[in-house]
Design a protein around this motif. Sequence first.
Motif, PDB file in Angstrom:
ATOM      1  N   ILE A   1      -9.694  14.572  19.133  1.00 47.71           N
ATOM      2  CA  ILE A   1      -9.082  14.801  17.823  1.00 47.71           C
ATOM      3  C   ILE A   1      -8.668  13.429  17.310  1.00 47.71           C
ATOM      4  N   HIS A   2      -9.166  13.058  16.147  1.00 44.56           N
ATOM      5  CA  HIS A   2      -9.028  11.691  15.630  1.00 44.56           C
ATOM      6  C   HIS A   2      -7.951  11.620  14.550  1.00 44.56           C
ATOM      7  N   VAL A   3      -7.083  10.617  14.642  1.00 45.43           N
ATOM      8  CA  VAL A   3      -6.037  10.422  13.637  1.00 45.43           C
ATOM      9  C   VAL A   3      -6.039   8.962  13.190  1.00 45.43           C
ATOM     10  N   ARG A   4      -6.222   8.733  11.886  1.00 40.36           N
ATOM     11  CA  ARG A   4      -6.100   7.392  11.304  1.00 40.36           C
ATOM     12  C   ARG A   4      -5.006   7.336  10.243  1.00 40.36           C
ATOM     13  N   ASP A   5      -4.699   8.470   9.620  1.00 36.96           N
ATOM     14  CA  ASP A   5      -3.711   8.492   8.531  1.00 36.96           C
ATOM     15  C   ASP A   5      -2.287   8.413   9.076  1.00 36.96           C
ATOM     16  N   ARG A   6      -1.496   7.512   8.526  1.00 31.48           N
ATOM     17  CA  ARG A   6      -0.092   7.381   8.928  1.00 31.48           C
ATOM     18  C   ARG A   6       0.671   8.681   8.681  1.00 31.48           C
ATOM     19  N   VAL A   7       0.375   9.357   7.578  1.00 31.45           N
ATOM     20  CA  VAL A   7       1.076  10.617   7.263  1.00 31.45           C
ATOM     21  C   VAL A   7       0.852  11.644   8.369  1.00 31.45           C
ATOM     22  N   ILE A   8      -0.384  11.817   8.805  1.00 29.32           N
ATOM     23  CA  ILE A   8      -0.697  12.792   9.846  1.00 29.32           C
ATOM     24  C   ILE A   8      -0.011  12.420  11.159  1.00 29.32           C
ATOM     25  N   TRP A   9      -0.060  11.145  11.510  1.00 28.94           N
ATOM     26  CA  TRP A   9       0.571  10.688  12.757  1.00 28.94           C
ATOM     27  C   TRP A   9       2.078  10.954  12.731  1.00 28.94           C
TER      28      TRP A   9
ATOM     29  N   MET B   1       0.842  -1.202   0.000  1.00 25.94           N
ATOM     30  CA  MET B   1       0.000   0.000   0.000  1.00 25.94           C
ATOM     31  C   MET B   1       0.877   1.253   0.000  1.00 25.94           C
ATOM     32  N   GLU B   2       0.523   2.209  -0.826  1.00 24.23           N
ATOM     33  CA  GLU B   2       1.292   3.456  -0.879  1.00 24.23           C
ATOM     34  C   GLU B   2       1.211   4.197   0.456  1.00 24.23           C
ATOM     35  N   TYR B   3       2.289   4.937   0.742  1.00 24.39           N
ATOM     36  CA  TYR B   3       2.377   5.657   2.014  1.00 24.39           C
ATOM     37  C   TYR B   3       1.180   6.578   2.215  1.00 24.39           C
ATOM     38  N   LYS B   4       0.740   7.258   1.155  1.00 25.18           N
ATOM     39  CA  LYS B   4      -0.359   8.217   1.283  1.00 25.18           C
ATOM     40  C   LYS B   4      -1.671   7.551   1.697  1.00 25.18           C
ATOM     41  N   ASP B   5      -1.786   6.259   1.454  1.00 27.42           N
ATOM     42  CA  ASP B   5      -3.021   5.538   1.774  1.00 27.42           C
ATOM     43  C   ASP B   5      -2.933   4.743   3.074  1.00 27.42           C
ATOM     44  N   GLN B   6      -1.762   4.726   3.678  1.00 28.62           N
ATOM     45  CA  GLN B   6      -1.581   3.900   4.874  1.00 28.62           C
ATOM     46  C   GLN B   6      -2.395   4.423   6.051  1.00 28.62           C
ATOM     47  N   GLN B   7      -3.026   3.503   6.758  1.00 25.94           N
ATOM     48  CA  GLN B   7      -3.799   3.830   7.955  1.00 25.94           C
ATOM     49  C   GLN B   7      -3.162   3.167   9.166  1.00 25.94           C
ATOM     50  N   LEU B   8      -3.313   3.775  10.333  1.00 28.94           N
ATOM     51  CA  LEU B   8      -2.833   3.167  11.570  1.00 28.94           C
ATOM     52  C   LEU B   8      -3.664   1.922  11.861  1.00 28.94           C
ATOM     53  N   THR B   9      -3.084   0.977  12.581  1.00 28.64           N
ATOM     54  CA  THR B   9      -3.817  -0.257  12.886  1.00 28.64           C
ATOM     55  C   THR B   9      -5.051   0.020  13.736  1.00 28.64           C
ATOM     56  N   GLU B  10      -4.997   1.079  14.553  1.00 28.07           N
ATOM     57  CA  GLU B  10      -6.185   1.531  15.270  1.00 28.07           C
ATOM     58  C   GLU B  10      -6.148   3.051  15.375  1.00 28.07           C
TER      59      GLU B  10
ATOM     60  N   ASP C   1     -13.532  16.906  -4.804  1.00 27.07           N
ATOM     61  CA  ASP C   1     -12.650  15.826  -5.239  1.00 27.07           C
ATOM     62  C   ASP C   1     -11.967  15.251  -4.005  1.00 27.07           C
ATOM     63  N   ASN C   2     -12.331  14.029  -3.655  1.00 29.76           N
ATOM     64  CA  ASN C   2     -11.791  13.441  -2.422  1.00 29.76           C
ATOM     65  C   ASN C   2     -10.296  13.174  -2.495  1.00 29.76           C
ATOM     66  N   GLU C   3      -9.716  13.306  -3.689  1.00 30.06           N
ATOM     67  CA  GLU C   3      -8.268  13.185  -3.826  1.00 30.06           C
ATOM     68  C   GLU C   3      -7.542  14.309  -3.075  1.00 30.06           C
ATOM     69  N   ASP C   4      -8.246  15.410  -2.805  1.00 30.01           N
ATOM     70  CA  ASP C   4      -7.637  16.547  -2.099  1.00 30.01           C
ATOM     71  C   ASP C   4      -7.691  16.390  -0.574  1.00 30.01           C
ATOM     72  N   ARG C   5      -8.274  15.301  -0.103  1.00 31.99           N
ATOM     73  CA  ARG C   5      -8.484  15.116   1.330  1.00 31.99           C
ATOM     74  C   ARG C   5      -7.171  15.211   2.127  1.00 31.99           C
TER      75      ARG C   5
ATOM     76  N   GLN D   1      10.678  15.523   4.637  1.00 32.62           N
ATOM     77  CA  GLN D   1      10.931  14.113   4.298  1.00 32.62           C
ATOM     78  C   GLN D   1       9.633  13.310   4.301  1.00 32.62           C
ATOM     79  N   ILE D   2       8.772  13.579   5.283  1.00 33.67           N
ATOM     80  CA  ILE D   2       7.490  12.868   5.374  1.00 33.67           C
ATOM     81  C   ILE D   2       6.607  13.217   4.181  1.00 33.67           C
ATOM     82  N   LEU D   3       6.507  14.495   3.862  1.00 32.16           N
ATOM     83  CA  LEU D   3       5.656  14.923   2.749  1.00 32.16           C
ATOM     84  C   LEU D   3       6.169  14.392   1.418  1.00 32.16           C
TER      85      LEU D   3
END
Length: 431
Positions: A22-30, A1-10, A86-90, A135-137
């Motif tokens: 405040i809710h975080v599921r995206d690996r990038v945000i975390w 799975m691409e990094y941009k689509d990765q989700q945390l396990t919980e 466009d949900n691609e901008d999320r 580096q993350i971005l």
Amino acid sequence: MEYKDQQLTEEKVFKDPVHRYIHVRDRVIWDLIAAPEFQRLRRVKQLGTTNLTFHGAEHSRFNHSLGVYEIVRRIMMNFQDRVNWDNEDRLLCLCAALLHDLGHGPFSHSFEKVFKLDHEKFTQRIILEDTTVNQILNKVSPNFAQKVADVIAKTYSDKLVVSLISSQIDADRMDYLQRDAYFTGVSYGHFDMERILRVMRPMDDQVVIKSTGMHAVEDYIMSRYQMYWQVYFHPVTRSAEVILSKIFQRAKYLYENDSYTFKLKPTHFISFFSGTVDLQDYLKIDEMIVYYYFQLWQEENDEILADLCERFINRRLFKYVEYNPDPQINAGMELYQLFKEAGINPDYYLVVDSSSDLPYDFYRPGEEEERLPIHLLMPDGGLKELSRHSDIVESISGKKRTDHKLYFPKDRIQEIKDESLKQRIVDILYR
């Protein structure tokens, strides 16, 4: 799975006094939250010197940035199945929301003014240059960091995305009004944000509000108006900012004076004094560092620097009187000379401070700062500018309010031994 689509396990949550969670599921945000450049925001207060007036105002830019992210996350949930979105901008929106204040320095606005800095440019540099955030971005895509920087700079091609972060009704304002009201303990900044989020709709180039939500928007605008004049421009807070600015100004002057030697070399400030600030210098300075120097500078041999730092540290602030620069300019010039005669340096102890705010404005072609107005989505599908439908908003639209005050150390005036000179100063100040 691409990094941009990765989700945390919980899902991870931050307990928040304003938004509850405040809710975080995206690996990038975390990963971005964990970056040193973002963690630095814990050490920069959101409201600078306001805690000297409202003692609860100790919250940080870190708190606020998470709050803006959370509001945009909720907007994204509401938008995901709507036309014109466009949900691609999320992920782009979430990252821009989280990082929008990344470049703020300690006591941001006073600090910027003295050293001629721009926190927005430093935000872009942190995003684009050699940092952990960059580096993350870059792991998302090669041009993703540039897109995030463009959204924050308001130059991104999709103005709808920009409007979520920067407009007259955006996630940034919606968070700081509520958060600042909560921590200062005032009631002015509260409004029905949940209602506003429910009636937001994406259009071609901006977010619009369903007309049924107009009253919630009116409440938001009046909250903003009250917060600026009751909290952000509070004269006691401004007094502290005046002293803060004068400390930076005096320290810079002494550094440039070859005949003066600091007891401890002001290492963290040298590049700021000399105007050669690089990104690493900027990232090393925060409010803990500034307070450390202010504590030390109370013992400096320079009387002005030592006195100003002691005043700031111990909250011995300047007093103030109302002052109108135009009709009272001669009085101001006379006071300047009288202060010099009394041995009180007017360059540091006699300061005119001005505050101004424009709570809401409609579109004015050719204005330097183009303000995109808030549009209501009417039942027939048409758009109507807010002030043309709301009597409350119309009453304050385009009306810029400005306030001037003259700040001075009352205790120093009382210590003047020449009674005649002292009385002349007092007469001018209080007549």
